[in-house]
Design a protein around this motif. Structure first.
Motif, PDB file in Angstrom:
ATOM      1  N   SER A 437       0.862  -1.141   0.126  1.00 27.54           N
ATOM      2  CA  SER A 437       0.139  -0.024  -0.077  1.00 27.54           C
ATOM      3  C   SER A 437       0.970   1.281  -0.070  1.00 27.54           C
ATOM      4  CB  SER A 437      -0.824   0.018   1.195  1.00 27.54           C
ATOM      5  OG  SER A 437      -0.165   0.055   2.389  1.00 27.54           O
ATOM      6  N   LEU A 438       2.002   1.073   0.536  1.00 32.16           N
ATOM      7  CA  LEU A 438       2.775   2.175   0.250  1.00 32.16           C
ATOM      8  C   LEU A 438       3.633   2.231  -0.923  1.00 32.16           C
ATOM      9  CD1 LEU A 438       4.478   2.287   3.869  1.00 32.16           C
ATOM     10  CD2 LEU A 438       2.382   3.270   3.189  1.00 32.16           C
ATOM     11  N   ALA A 439       4.094   1.048  -1.365  1.00 32.36           N
ATOM     12  CA  ALA A 439       5.248   1.089  -2.659  1.00 32.36           C
ATOM     13  C   ALA A 439       4.268   1.611  -3.769  1.00 32.36           C
ATOM     14  CB  ALA A 439       5.454  -0.299  -2.750  1.00 32.36           C
ATOM     15  N   ILE A 440       2.842   1.134  -3.844  1.00 31.30           N
ATOM     16  CA  ILE A 440       2.426   1.378  -5.072  1.00 31.30           C
ATOM     17  C   ILE A 440       2.226   3.101  -5.365  1.00 31.30           C
ATOM     18  CG2 ILE A 440       0.282   1.191  -6.230  1.00 31.30           C
ATOM     19  CD1 ILE A 440       1.361  -1.320  -6.103  1.00 31.30           C
ATOM     20  N   PRO A 441       1.752   3.766  -4.443  1.00 29.63           N
ATOM     21  CA  PRO A 441       1.776   5.036  -4.782  1.00 29.63           C
ATOM     22  C   PRO A 441       3.054   5.798  -5.415  1.00 29.63           C
ATOM     23  CG  PRO A 441       0.615   4.810  -2.598  1.00 29.63           C
ATOM     24  CD  PRO A 441       1.149   3.547  -3.131  1.00 29.63           C
ATOM     25  N   ALA A 442       4.002   5.306  -4.629  1.00 29.17           N
ATOM     26  CA  ALA A 442       5.386   5.819  -5.020  1.00 29.17           C
ATOM     27  C   ALA A 442       5.888   5.385  -6.339  1.00 29.17           C
ATOM     28  CB  ALA A 442       6.555   5.166  -3.869  1.00 29.17           C
ATOM     29  N   LEU A 443       5.349   4.158  -6.738  1.00 37.69           N
ATOM     30  CA  LEU A 443       5.755   3.701  -7.948  1.00 37.69           C
ATOM     31  C   LEU A 443       5.099   4.298  -9.187  1.00 37.69           C
ATOM     32  CD1 LEU A 443       7.182   1.474  -9.428  1.00 37.69           C
ATOM     33  CD2 LEU A 443       5.189   0.053  -9.505  1.00 37.69           C
ATOM     34  N   ILE A 444       3.776   4.763  -8.839  1.00 38.86           N
ATOM     35  CA  ILE A 444       2.926   5.508  -9.814  1.00 38.86           C
ATOM     36  C   ILE A 444       3.713   6.845 -10.143  1.00 38.86           C
ATOM     37  CG2 ILE A 444       0.936   6.661 -10.206  1.00 38.86           C
ATOM     38  CD1 ILE A 444      -0.644   4.849  -8.673  1.00 38.86           C
ATOM     39  N   LEU A 445       4.142   7.675  -9.045  1.00 44.13           N
ATOM     40  CA  LEU A 445       4.548   8.861  -9.092  1.00 44.13           C
ATOM     41  C   LEU A 445       6.190   8.619  -9.883  1.00 44.13           C
ATOM     42  CD1 LEU A 445       4.226  10.428  -5.621  1.00 44.13           C
ATOM     43  CD2 LEU A 445       3.280  11.263  -7.829  1.00 44.13           C
ATOM     44  N   ALA A 446       6.771   7.703  -9.564  1.00 39.77           N
ATOM     45  CA  ALA A 446       8.039   7.550 -10.556  1.00 39.77           C
ATOM     46  C   ALA A 446       7.683   7.142 -11.919  1.00 39.77           C
ATOM     47  CB  ALA A 446       8.911   6.449  -9.807  1.00 39.77           C
ATOM     48  N   ALA A 447       6.679   6.370 -12.229  1.00 41.72           N
ATOM     49  CA  ALA A 447       6.307   5.869 -13.568  1.00 41.72           C
ATOM     50  C   ALA A 447       5.802   7.247 -14.323  1.00 41.72           C
ATOM     51  CB  ALA A 447       5.089   4.955 -13.287  1.00 41.72           C
ATOM     52  N   LEU A 448       5.474   8.058 -13.589  1.00 38.70           N
ATOM     53  CA  LEU A 448       4.793   9.528 -14.466  1.00 38.70           C
ATOM     54  C   LEU A 448       5.838  10.206 -14.744  1.00 38.70           C
ATOM     55  CD1 LEU A 448       1.815  10.729 -12.232  1.00 38.70           C
ATOM     56  CD2 LEU A 448       1.846   9.926 -14.616  1.00 38.70           C
ATOM     57  N   THR A 449       7.077  10.158 -14.104  1.00 33.74           N
ATOM     58  CA  THR A 449       8.493  10.752 -14.499  1.00 33.74           C
ATOM     59  C   THR A 449       9.045  10.086 -15.694  1.00 33.74           C
ATOM     60  OG1 THR A 449      10.419  11.760 -14.192  1.00 33.74           O
ATOM     61  CG2 THR A 449       9.730   9.987 -12.704  1.00 33.74           C
TER      62      THR A 449
END
Lengths: 751, 130
Positions: A437-449
């Motif tokens: 639940s913590l890793a997914i939001p972070a991943l989304i942000l990185a994926a956007l970049t």
């Protein structure tokens, strides 16, 4: 649009009760609020393009509640709500161990609403209001762990510095508004030429840049940001990398049409570049996870500031694109740091390692984000860095490109190292399971970049509506000469690799250099100032406040007497004649009051003195009644009663000894009383005789005013309608006073 | 008993304020005096067993209400702090004219009550009458 703005505030109010009901629920609600605002704003933009909203607010001053959705505010509001929503969802998992999470979500929503208001604001004063709100919510969030001394100190430090910036901003905005004749943003932006050529341009610019520097952590006002890392990680990710610190940059962009001149360039480029280098160096030196990231943020903010210092479209393009990228990747990195600390219990990067296997998703996220920060293709950071390099080449400043390369190298160094040290190198660190639940939001942000890098048109779509006004393209090309962006990228990457190779040695060298330089650092200056302030207050306090109540009252009365008697030359006031029975009664009452007053002075102990004074108070009420002022009379009676009760209660607690009057000070007391009595009597007589001051009350005694307010009672109508703003101030003071009494008397419980 | 009469009277004062002597401050002082009387006579424990409220919150609520009424006119497109006069039709009882300043006054009332009682309570801590 008002709805989109209002949603976060609404979520704020709901946060506390929701959390008490069910932990984690407030996160979901606030997250939903954020996402809804995001969608609303997106829809408005796609459907309508530029939108404005206007409500009159303080009409007499020309201040309105105006909102304005244009290309710039759209970009920023997407950032605020989008990243905010993701971070709120992250918080749900992260804050499980914390207590008082309701308060946390309330503050976070407050911040989101304020930041949103800031970027959407269409009125200068409204902008300032929201600016200060972000300062306050940041203060509340940094000091969230109220019991920790470090948290409190960091919060106060941030408050002082950003508050100072706020004052500068107010001054700057006022100058602008008054010069243009309106506080509406649209009108101010249109008057760019006039402002740039006016005589107060330089002070205006200086004040403005001060505000920007304070909020966006430019050197030397950057010192609050590293200390702000004591806040919970979601706070660091949101406020101190993606949103609040970008507010200063927002200001730069917003007012660029109005303030951009060669002076602007001359000030901003050195400021930004210096910040960039200082931040980068410190990032290499630091070893605590969040501090590394904090210094990195400072460095990147410096880069952004210098980008907007370049007076060319390229600078603005570079700045906006990099702002977008940086917000995404820095937030992502902070979230990663949070995950690492949560699962390992460690904060020191020197002790970490080998987590890549345990936490693949987090590792991937970190890798993406770090690479983007370092400027490695095909990530978004590469594109924006290239644009920045191009801007430095056009800037006309010969040093800038080289310093940019240096900055790029530093960034490359610490960001790759960050990734490497945590996830790649060998280490034996125990870690708990990777929290999805913590890793997914972070991943989304990185994926956007990543997306921004791979699909340049995406970034272009977001940035170019703003830039279109000046017409340009978004391409990465050589600009001729010895250097060109691709070569610069290669150079800085090379420098970065060099730094990596010798990282440990470099870090310890910097550490030693740092301790040697510490004496001159802004931090030391700040601490010095704080200590001096405290010393001055303590000394002054000892001098003036020695605990003796007599001294305080004596000082007060003396000052009062002096002030009253001095300014007036001495005309003799008229004495009203005795015309009817009522006046005789009135005179008698006054005589009675004088008797009571003398009793109060003559009597031996305080209890009787208090009673005499109360008697005087009731007699005063009688005079009000005789003079046809029932409101005043009633209030006076009630207040007197309450005061008496309070007095008696308080007297009950004070040891008897302290109440005996002293013989020695008799003559001084008499003199003091005489001075004050004569002074007050004189001024009152003067004002009553309508000699100097025409009666203000007459304005309100006009019968036609009844239609305006619907009220026939003059006193009440004045209090609640005509002078309602004064009343607002008064009751605020009453509330604060009661809080003060409450706090001061807290000790009594222990007696 | 006294309490109820006292509160009733203060509410009368509050509402009548616009046309007759009265208003927020007086009403607040009135209510506070009634409570003061109770504290004096019966002491802290008795009063608080029967009336559980955080006085500071009352004062804060009052401030909040006042600010709300300050901003409310903006929803109608008027600048802040304007007063709007509403006419309520009560059928056979005729119509009632009310100004939004009443809301403002109510906020004042709460602030005064809350503040005075906060101070009083601090003084009355632990006593059984005076």
């Amino acid at each position: 649009m008002v709805l989109a703005l209002g949603l976060p505030f609404f979520a704020m109010l709901l946060s506390r009760p929701l959390e008490d009901l069910r932990k984690g629920s407030a996160a979901v609600v606030s997250g939903l609020a954020a996402i809804s605002s995001f969608i609303l704003l997106m829809m408005m933009w796609i459907l309508g393009g530029q939108v404005s909203v206007l409500y009159p607010w303080i009409a007499s001053l020309g201040i309105s509640f105006a909102l304005r959705l244009d290309a710039l505010s759209f970009l920023f509001s997407l950032l605020v709500t989008g990243i905010g929503g993701l971070i709120l969802l992250y918080s749900r998992g992260y804050m499980v161990m914390e207590e008082d999470t309701g308060r946390f979500y309330a503050y976070m929503s407050l911040f989101m609403g304020s930041m949103l208001g800031l970027v959407l604001s269409g009125d200068l004063i409204l902008l300032f209001l929201f600016w200060e709100l972000t300062t306050i919510s940041s203060f509340l969030l940094i000091g969230f762990h109220r019991e920790e001394g470090q948290a409190i100190r960091s919060a106060i430090k941030a408050l002082i510095i950003t508050g100072l910036g706020g004052v500068a901003l107010l001054a700057a905005l006022l100058i602008m508004g008054l010069a243009v004749g309106s506080f509406r943003l649209g009108e101010v932006l249109a008057s760019g030429e006039a402002i740039k050529n006016s005589s107060f341009y330089i002070p205006l610019l200086l004040l403005f840049l001060l505000a920007v520097a304070a909020k966006s952590a430019q050197f030397p006002l950057h010192i609050w940001l590293p200390d702000a890392m004591v806040a919970p990680t979601p706070v660091s990710a949101y406020l101190h990398s993606a949103a609040m610190v970008k507010a200063g940059i927002f200001l730069l962009v917003r007012f660029l049409p109005v303030l951009a001149t060669p002076d602007w360039q001359a000030l901003l480029i050195p400021l930004g570049t210096a910040t960039m280098i200082v931040g980068g160096v410190q990032a290499i030196r630091a070893w605590e996870l969040k501090r590394i990231l904090a210094y990195s943020t400072i460095s990147q903010l410096g880069l952004l500031a210098s980008a907007f210092g370049v007076l060319s479209i390229v600078g603005q393009e570079a700045g906006l694109l990099h702002l977008l990228n940086h917000a995404l990747l820095k937030a992502s990195l902070f979230l990663v740091a949070g995950i690492v600390t949560l699962t390992t219990g460690l904060k020191d990067i020197r002790h970490l390692g080998g987590l890549g296997r345990r936490m693949p998703i987090t590792a991937a996220t970190c890798g993406l984000a770090a690479a983007s920060l370092a400027g490695i293709p095909p990530l978004g950071g590469f594109l924006s860095k290239e644009l920045y390099f191009e801007a430095t080449l056009i800037s006309g400043n010969p040093w800038m490109p080289w310093l940019a390369v240096l900055g790029g190298g530093l960034t490359f160094g610490y960001s790759i190292r960050f990734f490497y040290a945590i996830f790649v190198r060998k280490g034996n660190v125990t870690a708990s399971k990777e929290p999805l639940s913590l890793a997914i939001p972070a991943l989304i942000l990185a994926a956007l970049t990543l997306a921004l890098g791979v699909i340049p048109s995406l970034g272009e779509g977001l940035v170019s509506p703003y830039v279109h006004g000046q017409g340009h393209r978004l391409k990465v090309l050589t600009a001729g000469g010895l250097l060109s962006p691709p070569i610069m990228s290669v150079l800085s990457a090379g420098l970065g690799l060099l730094i990596l190779w010798r990282y440990e040695g470099l870090a310890s060298f910097l550490e030693r250099a740092n301790s040697w330089l510490r004496r001159a650092s802004p931090n030391t200056i700040f601490d010095g100032m704080a200590m001096t302030g405290r010393w001055a207050c303590a000394t002054l306090g000892v001098l003036l406040q020695n605990g003796s109540l007599r001294r305080y009252t004596a000082a007060l009365l003396l000052f009062l007497g002096a002030v009253l008697v001095t300014p007036f030359s001495l005309p003799v006031p008229e004495v009203p004649a005795f015309t009817d029975v009522r006046d005789t009664v009135l005179a008698l009452v006054v005589v009675a009051m004088v008797i009571f007053a003398s009793l109060a002075a003559a009597v031996r102990d305080t209890l009787h003195a208090v009673l005499s004074l109360s008697g005087m108070g009731f007699l005063l009420a009688m005079t009000f009644m005789l003079l046809s002022a029932p409101d005043l009379a009633m209030t006076q009676i009630l207040v007197e009663m309450v005061l008496l009760v309070i007095f008696l209660l308080v007297l009950h607690r004070i040891p008897f000894r302290a109440l005996q009057p002293s013989r020695r000070r008799g003559p001084t007391d008499i003199l003091l009383s005489l001075v004050v009595a004569v002074g007050v009597a004189y001024v009152v007589a003067l004002s009553l005789s309508a000699f100097y001051f025409p009666s203000v009350a007459l304005r309100y005694l006009d019968p036609t005013l009844v239609d305006l307010t619907g009220g026939m009672n003059v006193v009440n109508v004045v209090v609640t309608d005509f002078r309602a703003f004064d009343t607002l101030g008064e009751i605020t003071v009453i509330g604060l006073a009661s809080l003060a009494v409450y706090t001061l008397l807290r000790r009594w419980k222990a007696d | 008993m006294v309490l109820y009469v006292g509160i009733l009277f203060s509410l009368t004062l509050l509402l009548a304020g616009h046309n007759e002597p009265g208003g927020g401050f007086v009403a607040g002082a009135m209510t506070a005096s009634v409570f003061a009387l109770l504290y004096l006579v019966y002491g802290k424990d008795y009063v608080e067993a029967r009336f559980r409220a955080d006085y500071r919150s009352i004062a804060a609520a009052g401030l909040l209400i006042t600010v709300l009424f300050t901003l409310l006119p903006m929803a109608w497109g008027e600048p802040a702090l304007s007063s709007i006069i509403l006419s309520l039709d009560l059928g056979p009882a005729g119509s009632l004219k009310v100004a939004t300043a009443v809301g403002f006054d109510f906020g004042i009332y709460l602030v005064v009550v809350g503040s005075i009682l906060t101070i009083l309570r601090r003084g009355a801590g632990g006593e059984e009458g005076v």
